[in-house]
Design a protein around this motif. Structure first.
Motif, PDB file in Angstrom:
ATOM      1  N   LEU A 121       0.850  -1.184   0.000  1.00 25.48           N
ATOM      2  CA  LEU A 121       0.000   0.000   0.000  1.00 25.48           C
ATOM      3  C   LEU A 121       0.885   1.232   0.000  1.00 25.48           C
ATOM      4  O   LEU A 121       1.713   1.407   0.891  1.00 25.48           O
ATOM      5  CB  LEU A 121      -0.922   0.003   1.223  1.00 25.48           C
ATOM      6  CG  LEU A 121      -1.832   1.219   1.396  1.00 25.48           C
ATOM      7  CD1 LEU A 121      -2.713   1.448   0.171  1.00 25.48           C
ATOM      8  CD2 LEU A 121      -2.680   1.058   2.647  1.00 25.48           C
ATOM      9  N   PHE A 122       0.706   2.084  -1.017  1.00 20.09           N
ATOM     10  CA  PHE A 122       1.584   3.233  -1.210  1.00 20.09           C
ATOM     11  C   PHE A 122       0.816   4.546  -1.118  1.00 20.09           C
ATOM     12  O   PHE A 122      -0.259   4.693  -1.684  1.00 20.09           O
ATOM     13  CB  PHE A 122       2.258   3.153  -2.591  1.00 20.09           C
ATOM     14  CG  PHE A 122       3.321   4.186  -2.781  1.00 20.09           C
ATOM     15  CD1 PHE A 122       4.627   3.925  -2.408  1.00 20.09           C
ATOM     16  CD2 PHE A 122       3.015   5.428  -3.297  1.00 20.09           C
ATOM     17  CE1 PHE A 122       5.604   4.892  -2.545  1.00 20.09           C
ATOM     18  CE2 PHE A 122       3.986   6.406  -3.442  1.00 20.09           C
ATOM     19  CZ  PHE A 122       5.283   6.140  -3.072  1.00 20.09           C
ATOM     20  N   ASP A 123       1.404   5.509  -0.416  1.00 17.56           N
ATOM     21  CA  ASP A 123       0.897   6.878  -0.383  1.00 17.56           C
ATOM     22  C   ASP A 123       2.099   7.808  -0.357  1.00 17.56           C
ATOM     23  O   ASP A 123       3.226   7.374  -0.093  1.00 17.56           O
ATOM     24  CB  ASP A 123       0.000   7.104   0.828  1.00 17.56           C
ATOM     25  CG  ASP A 123      -0.952   8.287   0.655  1.00 17.56           C
ATOM     26  OD1 ASP A 123      -0.963   8.913  -0.423  1.00 17.56           O
ATOM     27  OD2 ASP A 123      -1.700   8.579   1.602  1.00 17.56           O
ATOM     28  N   ASP A 124       1.861   9.073  -0.602  1.00 19.96           N
ATOM     29  CA  ASP A 124       2.977  10.013  -0.623  1.00 19.96           C
ATOM     30  C   ASP A 124       3.497  10.307   0.774  1.00 19.96           C
ATOM     31  O   ASP A 124       4.678  10.576   0.957  1.00 19.96           O
ATOM     32  CB  ASP A 124       2.596  11.305  -1.354  1.00 19.96           C
ATOM     33  CG  ASP A 124       1.487  12.088  -0.660  1.00 19.96           C
ATOM     34  OD1 ASP A 124       0.537  11.461  -0.157  1.00 19.96           O
ATOM     35  OD2 ASP A 124       1.555  13.332  -0.647  1.00 19.96           O
ATOM     36  N   LEU A 125       2.607  10.245   1.784  1.00 22.12           N
ATOM     37  CA  LEU A 125       2.975  10.723   3.107  1.00 22.12           C
ATOM     38  C   LEU A 125       2.206   9.977   4.190  1.00 22.12           C
ATOM     39  O   LEU A 125       1.041   9.647   3.995  1.00 22.12           O
ATOM     40  CB  LEU A 125       2.634  12.224   3.159  1.00 22.12           C
ATOM     41  CG  LEU A 125       2.890  12.968   4.426  1.00 22.12           C
ATOM     42  CD1 LEU A 125       3.568  14.294   4.090  1.00 22.12           C
ATOM     43  CD2 LEU A 125       1.587  13.237   5.127  1.00 22.12           C
ATOM     44  N   ILE A 126       2.872   9.725   5.307  1.00 21.48           N
ATOM     45  CA  ILE A 126       2.216   9.156   6.481  1.00 21.48           C
ATOM     46  C   ILE A 126       2.117  10.261   7.527  1.00 21.48           C
ATOM     47  O   ILE A 126       3.141  10.779   7.987  1.00 21.48           O
ATOM     48  CB  ILE A 126       3.000   7.966   7.065  1.00 21.48           C
ATOM     49  CG1 ILE A 126       3.189   6.873   6.019  1.00 21.48           C
ATOM     50  CG2 ILE A 126       2.282   7.419   8.306  1.00 21.48           C
ATOM     51  CD1 ILE A 126       4.161   5.783   6.436  1.00 21.48           C
ATOM     52  N   ALA A 127       0.893  10.629   7.867  1.00 26.49           N
ATOM     53  CA  ALA A 127       0.664  11.654   8.897  1.00 26.49           C
ATOM     54  C   ALA A 127       0.044  10.960  10.108  1.00 26.49           C
ATOM     55  O   ALA A 127       0.729  10.257  10.853  1.00 26.49           O
ATOM     56  CB  ALA A 127      -0.215  12.772   8.351  1.00 26.49           C
ATOM     57  N   THR A 128      -1.259  11.099  10.296  1.00 27.60           N
ATOM     58  CA  THR A 128      -1.932  10.464  11.437  1.00 27.60           C
ATOM     59  C   THR A 128      -2.264   9.001  11.162  1.00 27.60           C
ATOM     60  O   THR A 128      -2.607   8.270  12.082  1.00 27.60           O
ATOM     61  CB  THR A 128      -3.230  11.204  11.781  1.00 27.60           C
ATOM     62  OG1 THR A 128      -4.125  11.103  10.675  1.00 27.60           O
ATOM     63  CG2 THR A 128      -2.960  12.658  12.123  1.00 27.60           C
ATOM     64  N   GLY A 129      -2.209   8.597   9.907  1.00 27.61           N
ATOM     65  CA  GLY A 129      -2.513   7.213   9.541  1.00 27.61           C
ATOM     66  C   GLY A 129      -3.956   6.974   9.143  1.00 27.61           C
ATOM     67  O   GLY A 129      -4.299   5.888   8.696  1.00 27.61           O
ATOM     68  N   GLY A 130      -4.832   7.965   9.296  1.00 28.35           N
ATOM     69  CA  GLY A 130      -6.254   7.780   9.011  1.00 28.35           C
ATOM     70  C   GLY A 130      -6.536   7.315   7.593  1.00 28.35           C
ATOM     71  O   GLY A 130      -7.314   6.383   7.371  1.00 28.35           O
ATOM     72  N   THR A 131      -5.909   7.949   6.622  1.00 31.97           N
ATOM     73  CA  THR A 131      -6.114   7.574   5.220  1.00 31.97           C
ATOM     74  C   THR A 131      -5.626   6.158   4.967  1.00 31.97           C
ATOM     75  O   THR A 131      -6.302   5.359   4.310  1.00 31.97           O
ATOM     76  CB  THR A 131      -5.379   8.567   4.295  1.00 31.97           C
ATOM     77  OG1 THR A 131      -5.788   9.890   4.602  1.00 31.97           O
ATOM     78  CG2 THR A 131      -5.655   8.261   2.837  1.00 31.97           C
ATOM     79  N   LEU A 132      -4.466   5.831   5.489  1.00 29.54           N
ATOM     80  CA  LEU A 132      -3.900   4.497   5.277  1.00 29.54           C
ATOM     81  C   LEU A 132      -4.736   3.412   5.953  1.00 29.54           C
ATOM     82  O   LEU A 132      -4.972   2.354   5.364  1.00 29.54           O
ATOM     83  CB  LEU A 132      -2.454   4.461   5.763  1.00 29.54           C
ATOM     84  CG  LEU A 132      -1.501   5.241   4.851  1.00 29.54           C
ATOM     85  CD1 LEU A 132      -0.224   5.598   5.588  1.00 29.54           C
ATOM     86  CD2 LEU A 132      -1.216   4.455   3.585  1.00 29.54           C
ATOM     87  N   PHE A 133      -5.215   3.673   7.168  1.00 27.55           N
ATOM     88  CA  PHE A 133      -6.069   2.684   7.833  1.00 27.55           C
ATOM     89  C   PHE A 133      -7.370   2.474   7.071  1.00 27.55           C
ATOM     90  O   PHE A 133      -7.863   1.353   6.966  1.00 27.55           O
ATOM     91  CB  PHE A 133      -6.347   3.069   9.288  1.00 27.55           C
ATOM     92  CG  PHE A 133      -5.262   2.653  10.236  1.00 27.55           C
ATOM     93  CD1 PHE A 133      -5.080   1.321  10.576  1.00 27.55           C
ATOM     94  CD2 PHE A 133      -4.401   3.603  10.790  1.00 27.55           C
ATOM     95  CE1 PHE A 133      -4.078   0.929  11.450  1.00 27.55           C
ATOM     96  CE2 PHE A 133      -3.399   3.225  11.659  1.00 27.55           C
ATOM     97  CZ  PHE A 133      -3.226   1.878  11.986  1.00 27.55           C
ATOM     98  N   ALA A 134      -7.934   3.535   6.505  1.00 27.50           N
ATOM     99  CA  ALA A 134      -9.159   3.400   5.706  1.00 27.50           C
ATOM    100  C   ALA A 134      -8.879   2.566   4.461  1.00 27.50           C
ATOM    101  O   ALA A 134      -9.663   1.665   4.115  1.00 27.50           O
ATOM    102  CB  ALA A 134      -9.704   4.776   5.325  1.00 27.50           C
ATOM    103  N   ALA A 135      -7.772   2.827   3.795  1.00 28.26           N
ATOM    104  CA  ALA A 135      -7.405   2.046   2.606  1.00 28.26           C
ATOM    105  C   ALA A 135      -7.154   0.587   2.971  1.00 28.26           C
ATOM    106  O   ALA A 135      -7.586  -0.327   2.253  1.00 28.26           O
ATOM    107  CB  ALA A 135      -6.174   2.659   1.946  1.00 28.26           C
ATOM    108  N   MET A 136      -6.473   0.354   4.085  1.00 25.91           N
ATOM    109  CA  MET A 136      -6.225  -1.016   4.524  1.00 25.91           C
ATOM    110  C   MET A 136      -7.537  -1.741   4.789  1.00 25.91           C
ATOM    111  O   MET A 136      -7.686  -2.914   4.424  1.00 25.91           O
ATOM    112  CB  MET A 136      -5.347  -1.015   5.786  1.00 25.91           C
ATOM    113  CG  MET A 136      -3.917  -0.623   5.515  1.00 25.91           C
ATOM    114  SD  MET A 136      -2.911  -0.303   6.993  1.00 25.91           S
ATOM    115  CE  MET A 136      -3.289  -1.671   8.046  1.00 25.91           C
ATOM    116  N   SER A 137      -8.489  -1.077   5.410  1.00 30.27           N
ATOM    117  CA  SER A 137      -9.791  -1.672   5.685  1.00 30.27           C
ATOM    118  C   SER A 137     -10.475  -2.104   4.389  1.00 30.27           C
ATOM    119  O   SER A 137     -11.025  -3.208   4.301  1.00 30.27           O
ATOM    120  CB  SER A 137     -10.664  -0.679   6.452  1.00 30.27           C
ATOM    121  OG  SER A 137     -11.967  -1.190   6.618  1.00 30.27           O
TER     122      SER A 137
END
Length: 180
Positions: A121-137
């Motif tokens: 799973l790739f994104d430009d930036l890791i901040a609070t993780g909210g976007t990444l956790f939603a994508a992982m879900s």
């Protein structure tokens, strides 16, 4: 080409008070207009994942698309688009989440990944993780296993990478901005 953290960081600009007051936005778009920087970033990921057992690359709207699409091409892996709500045609599944400056919703197309897929799973930036956790879900709802989360930038002070690691998700970022 060897990866040079100082060179890549010199291309990333900070935009103060965007998208709202109090936010220091880390803008990676100058990397795309610098052929050396772009090659350096892409090569770093290619070398990291060339021998891995990932079967798919998922990327998050929109800056995540730019590097991940090149990486998918180089590694000959299918690319899964994780987009903002209403941007994908056909049947989709969605997940709402909180950002550090608001709320949003992500979608993927039904059937874009299969049971047992090993996903980077790739994104430009890791901040609070909210976007990444939603994508992982979303990916896990379709049976995928998240092998690793990768980003160009980690902002460890915002806690996202630590939350991901605490959920047993490996994390890799090319550079970090701590205490800035």
């Amino acid at each position: 080409m060897l990866y040079d953290d100082f060179y890549v960081k010199s291309l990333i600009r900070t935009v103060e008070d965007w998208p709202k007051p109090g936010i220091s936005f880390r803008d990676i778009t100058p990397i795309f207009s610098d052929p050396k920087g772009m090659r350096m970033v892409v090569d770093a990921y290619v070398h990291r994942y060339i021998d891995s057992d990932i079967s798919h690359i998922a990327c998050i709207d929109a800056r995540g698309f730019l590097i991940a699409s090149v990486l998918a091409y180089e590694l000959r892996k299918p690319l899964i688009l994780v987009r903002k709500k209403g941007k994908l045609p056909g049947k989709t599944i969605s997940q709402a989440y909180a950002l550090e400056y608001g709320e949003a919703e992500l979608e993927i197309q039904e059937g874009s990944v299969h049971e047992g897929a090993q996903v980077l799973l790739f994104d430009d930036l890791i901040a609070t993780g909210g976007t990444l956790f939603a994508a992982m879900s979303l990916l896990k709802q379709q049976g995928a296993n998240i092998k690793e989360v990768a980003a160009i930038i980690d902002l460890p002070d915002l806690g996202g990478s630590q939350k991901l690691q605490s959920s047993d998700t490996p994390v890799f970022a090319l550079c970090a901005y701590e205490g800035e």
